[in-house]
Write a protein that holds these residues in place. Sequence first.
Motif, PDB file in Angstrom:
ATOM      1  N   LEU A 241       0.700 -28.876  14.146  1.00 15.35           N
ATOM      2  CA  LEU A 241       2.081 -28.726  14.602  1.00 15.35           C
ATOM      3  C   LEU A 241       2.948 -28.187  13.469  1.00 15.35           C
ATOM      4  CD1 LEU A 241       3.998 -29.300  17.020  1.00 15.35           C
ATOM      5  CD2 LEU A 241       4.395 -31.570  16.010  1.00 15.35           C
ATOM      6  N   ALA A 242       3.632 -27.072  13.715  1.00 21.14           N
ATOM      7  CA  ALA A 242       4.579 -26.511  12.754  1.00 21.14           C
ATOM      8  C   ALA A 242       5.970 -27.040  13.072  1.00 21.14           C
ATOM      9  CB  ALA A 242       4.560 -24.986  12.826  1.00 21.14           C
ATOM     10  N   ASN A 243       6.600 -27.672  12.093  1.00 20.91           N
ATOM     11  CA  ASN A 243       7.938 -28.247  12.258  1.00 20.91           C
ATOM     12  C   ASN A 243       8.964 -27.346  11.580  1.00 20.91           C
ATOM     13  OD1 ASN A 243       7.059 -30.670  13.620  1.00 20.91           O
ATOM     14  ND2 ASN A 243       6.268 -31.373  11.651  1.00 20.91           N
ATOM     15  N   GLU A 244       9.795 -26.724  12.396  1.00 21.55           N
ATOM     16  CA  GLU A 244      10.727 -25.720  11.898  1.00 21.55           C
ATOM     17  C   GLU A 244      11.823 -26.290  11.009  1.00 21.55           C
ATOM     18  OE1 GLU A 244      14.322 -23.175  13.891  1.00 21.55           O
ATOM     19  OE2 GLU A 244      12.346 -22.914  14.788  1.00 21.55           O
ATOM     20  N   VAL A 245      12.402 -27.420  11.397  1.00 20.22           N
ATOM     21  CA  VAL A 245      13.624 -27.883  10.736  1.00 20.22           C
ATOM     22  C   VAL A 245      13.345 -28.533   9.393  1.00 20.22           C
ATOM     23  CG1 VAL A 245      15.672 -29.343  10.963  1.00 20.22           C
ATOM     24  CG2 VAL A 245      14.786 -28.121  12.970  1.00 20.22           C
ATOM     25  N   ASP A 246      12.305 -29.364   9.293  1.00 20.81           N
ATOM     26  CA  ASP A 246      12.065 -30.046   8.012  1.00 20.81           C
ATOM     27  C   ASP A 246      10.990 -29.362   7.162  1.00 20.81           C
ATOM     28  OD1 ASP A 246       9.651 -30.819   9.123  1.00 20.81           O
ATOM     29  OD2 ASP A 246       9.992 -32.980   8.940  1.00 20.81           O
ATOM     30  N   ASP A 247      10.530 -28.167   7.592  1.00 20.33           N
ATOM     31  CA  ASP A 247       9.619 -27.356   6.783  1.00 20.33           C
ATOM     32  C   ASP A 247       8.329 -28.100   6.460  1.00 20.33           C
ATOM     33  OD1 ASP A 247       8.616 -25.263   5.272  1.00 20.33           O
ATOM     34  OD2 ASP A 247       9.819 -25.711   3.495  1.00 20.33           O
ATOM     35  N   THR A 248       7.667 -28.588   7.526  1.00 19.10           N
ATOM     36  CA  THR A 248       6.396 -29.303   7.342  1.00 19.10           C
ATOM     37  C   THR A 248       5.404 -28.873   8.419  1.00 19.10           C
ATOM     38  OG1 THR A 248       7.008 -31.187   8.759  1.00 19.10           O
ATOM     39  CG2 THR A 248       7.561 -31.350   6.398  1.00 19.10           C
ATOM     40  N   VAL A 249       4.154 -29.291   8.228  1.00 18.23           N
ATOM     41  CA  VAL A 249       3.147 -29.208   9.283  1.00 18.23           C
ATOM     42  C   VAL A 249       2.539 -30.600   9.441  1.00 18.23           C
ATOM     43  CG1 VAL A 249       2.613 -26.781   8.873  1.00 18.23           C
ATOM     44  CG2 VAL A 249       1.297 -28.550   7.679  1.00 18.23           C
ATOM     45  N   ALA A 250       1.881 -30.824  10.574  1.00 12.41           N
ATOM     46  CA  ALA A 250       1.232 -32.115  10.807  1.00 12.41           C
ATOM     47  C   ALA A 250      -0.063 -31.896  11.567  1.00 12.41           C
ATOM     48  CB  ALA A 250       2.144 -33.050  11.586  1.00 12.41           C
ATOM     49  N   VAL A 251      -1.086 -32.680  11.207  1.00  7.93           N
ATOM     50  CA  VAL A 251      -2.334 -32.708  11.961  1.00  7.93           C
ATOM     51  C   VAL A 251      -2.165 -33.710  13.099  1.00  7.93           C
ATOM     52  CG1 VAL A 251      -4.807 -33.206  11.896  1.00  7.93           C
ATOM     53  CG2 VAL A 251      -3.696 -32.124   9.928  1.00  7.93           C
ATOM     54  N   CYS A 252      -2.570 -33.310  14.298  1.00 10.98           N
ATOM     55  CA  CYS A 252      -2.440 -34.174  15.465  1.00 10.98           C
ATOM     56  C   CYS A 252      -3.815 -34.452  16.062  1.00 10.98           C
ATOM     57  CB  CYS A 252      -1.569 -33.506  16.533  1.00 10.98           C
ATOM     58  SG  CYS A 252       0.036 -32.911  15.950  1.00 10.98           S
ATOM     59  N   ALA A 253      -4.068 -35.691  16.425  1.00 11.25           N
ATOM     60  CA  ALA A 253      -5.287 -36.046  17.156  1.00 11.25           C
ATOM     61  C   ALA A 253      -5.003 -35.934  18.645  1.00 11.25           C
ATOM     62  CB  ALA A 253      -5.722 -37.458  16.800  1.00 11.25           C
ATOM     63  N   TYR A 254      -5.942 -35.369  19.390  1.00  9.26           N
ATOM     64  CA  TYR A 254      -5.748 -35.146  20.826  1.00  9.26           C
ATOM     65  C   TYR A 254      -6.856 -35.815  21.620  1.00  9.26           C
ATOM     66  CZ  TYR A 254      -5.587 -32.723  25.327  1.00  9.26           C
ATOM     67  OH  TYR A 254      -5.542 -32.426  26.667  1.00  9.26           O
ATOM     68  N   ASP A 255      -6.465 -36.562  22.650  1.00 10.90           N
ATOM     69  CA  ASP A 255      -7.428 -37.215  23.533  1.00 10.90           C
ATOM     70  C   ASP A 255      -7.492 -36.436  24.844  1.00 10.90           C
ATOM     71  OD1 ASP A 255      -9.033 -38.895  25.002  1.00 10.90           O
ATOM     72  OD2 ASP A 255      -7.457 -40.362  25.397  1.00 10.90           O
ATOM     73  N   PRO A 256      -8.580 -35.708  25.095  1.00 10.36           N
ATOM     74  CA  PRO A 256      -8.666 -34.906  26.319  1.00 10.36           C
ATOM     75  C   PRO A 256      -8.570 -35.727  27.600  1.00 10.36           C
ATOM     76  CG  PRO A 256     -10.362 -34.245  24.755  1.00 10.36           C
ATOM     77  CD  PRO A 256      -9.762 -35.510  24.233  1.00 10.36           C
ATOM     78  N   GLY A 257      -9.027 -36.965  27.564  1.00  8.57           N
ATOM     79  CA  GLY A 257      -8.997 -37.790  28.770  1.00  8.57           C
ATOM     80  C   GLY A 257      -7.596 -38.100  29.241  1.00  8.57           C
ATOM     81  N   SER A 258      -6.746 -38.534  28.327  1.00  5.71           N
ATOM     82  CA  SER A 258      -5.381 -38.923  28.680  1.00  5.71           C
ATOM     83  C   SER A 258      -4.366 -37.823  28.417  1.00  5.71           C
ATOM     84  CB  SER A 258      -4.977 -40.162  27.875  1.00  5.71           C
ATOM     85  OG  SER A 258      -4.901 -39.850  26.484  1.00  5.71           O
ATOM     86  N   GLY A 259      -4.743 -36.859  27.587  1.00  2.91           N
ATOM     87  CA  GLY A 259      -3.783 -35.835  27.177  1.00  2.91           C
ATOM     88  C   GLY A 259      -2.846 -36.304  26.083  1.00  2.91           C
ATOM     89  N   ARG A 260      -3.092 -37.492  25.581  1.00  4.30           N
ATOM     90  CA  ARG A 260      -2.189 -38.052  24.574  1.00  4.30           C
ATOM     91  C   ARG A 260      -2.408 -37.382  23.217  1.00  4.30           C
ATOM     92  NH1 ARG A 260       1.054 -42.169  24.732  1.00  4.30           N
ATOM     93  NH2 ARG A 260       0.177 -42.839  26.726  1.00  4.30           N
ATOM     94  N   LEU A 261      -1.301 -37.068  22.567  1.00 11.31           N
ATOM     95  CA  LEU A 261      -1.306 -36.469  21.236  1.00 11.31           C
ATOM     96  C   LEU A 261      -0.791 -37.501  20.242  1.00 11.31           C
ATOM     97  CD1 LEU A 261      -1.848 -33.422  20.291  1.00 11.31           C
ATOM     98  CD2 LEU A 261       0.637 -33.230  20.134  1.00 11.31           C
ATOM     99  N   ARG A 262      -1.470 -37.644  19.124  1.00 14.72           N
ATOM    100  CA  ARG A 262      -1.006 -38.545  18.060  1.00 14.72           C
ATOM    101  C   ARG A 262      -0.686 -37.702  16.834  1.00 14.72           C
ATOM    102  NH1 ARG A 262      -5.190 -41.322  17.548  1.00 14.72           N
ATOM    103  NH2 ARG A 262      -5.885 -40.812  15.432  1.00 14.72           N
ATOM    104  N   ILE A 263       0.594 -37.660  16.468  1.00 14.29           N
ATOM    105  CA  ILE A 263       1.071 -36.786  15.400  1.00 14.29           C
ATOM    106  C   ILE A 263       0.934 -37.483  14.056  1.00 14.29           C
ATOM    107  CG2 ILE A 263       3.041 -35.479  14.516  1.00 14.29           C
ATOM    108  CD1 ILE A 263       4.053 -35.317  17.422  1.00 14.29           C
TER     109      ILE A 263
END
Length: 397
Positions: A261-283
């Motif tokens: 995830l590219a964060n425009e305002v605070d000038d950062t990136v983040a790795v996110c875990a994704y669960d295909p079953g639920s569609g839940r994203l953990r940032i």
Amino acid sequence: MSRADWSRRRFVGAVTGTAAAPAVAACDEAPPADPPSPPAPDPGTGARSGGGRPAGPRPLFLGTYTSADGGGEGIGLAAYDPESGRITGSGALTGVADPSYLTVHPDGRTLYAVNERDDGAVTAVRLSDRKVLGSRSSGGAAPCHLSVHPDGRYLLSANYGSGSVAVHPIDASGALGERTELVTHSGPPPGPGQRGPHAHQFLTSPDGGHVLAVDLGTDTVYTYRLDEAAGTLTETARASTRPGAGPRHLTFHPGGRYAYLANEVDDTVAVCAYDPGSGRLRIGAPQSTGTGAGTSYPAQILVTGNGRFAYLANRGDNSLTRYAVEADGARLRLLDTVLVGGDFPRQIAFSPDGALLFAANQRSGDVSVFHVDEESGGLRSAGEPFGSPVAVCALPL
């Protein structure tokens, strides 16, 4: 939506009157089109893995703001050499207003553009003869991103100004039907410095089971299920960044379990875990973009088709950050930054074979091209940037 909120998105080049010499001239009649291209990736998702390098010139379409001082006349038409990366212009497809973001149907036969205006719309263009098949209202203001669902039956679009996402059916000809869904992000409340929701991206997960909307204004990524019969959306999950991050763009690792995830305002990136079953994203925790102390706004992040490297476009720093992707996608390790050779890289895209990276530089009005080393992930300039008025999107096929 306030005018101030929208102008924040267009706060440079296109609105300030910074004009670029139009190397892609307007023309009322487009030259004959190339044969339909093979399926190409959405420029926001990364390069397709596998397949040899195509021979001969390949089509390149360029997005711009037609309403900006010094802007283009429509969708820029060009071709690129897949060996050298050299771009040659061939005019513009007129009659498409403010086509600031472009994508292509999975079958390679139809091009889609947003019309980023107060009364937003999305437009379909048949590539065989470059005929505009018509436009449909996006249901909101300033649509800034679109993508085609992998089954090819729906167009997904994000309205930045109104903070909403829309779904349009696609018929057998590639034309768009009446909108089947419009969802406005009414919660959570806007993040620090924001006056409302600002949907910035709407894309499908690699497994095809969910569609995700990235909203800069609410610091949230929303997950929906798309009813493929009715074209409607049901929210299934939300993931929040830290307040004020301003998430702009998400891209998935080819393995499908992680995203970045590219964060425009605070000038950062983040790795996110994704669960295909639920569609839940953990940032995950915010990470450095490597741009130093100056003001910079991350724009778009891409991952190579082999899943080994990621690249981030930095507006302000005017650079591309290179990351090593480790632990099967679970980690990003910052390697270096490379000057993009232009001013304000708004969007980046791989060629379908992943051998070239294109950067659309809004303020300088040009497109930079880099050769991508498959083993090291290193970037090597392909030469002087190609002039294109208020270049905000490059779509190589």
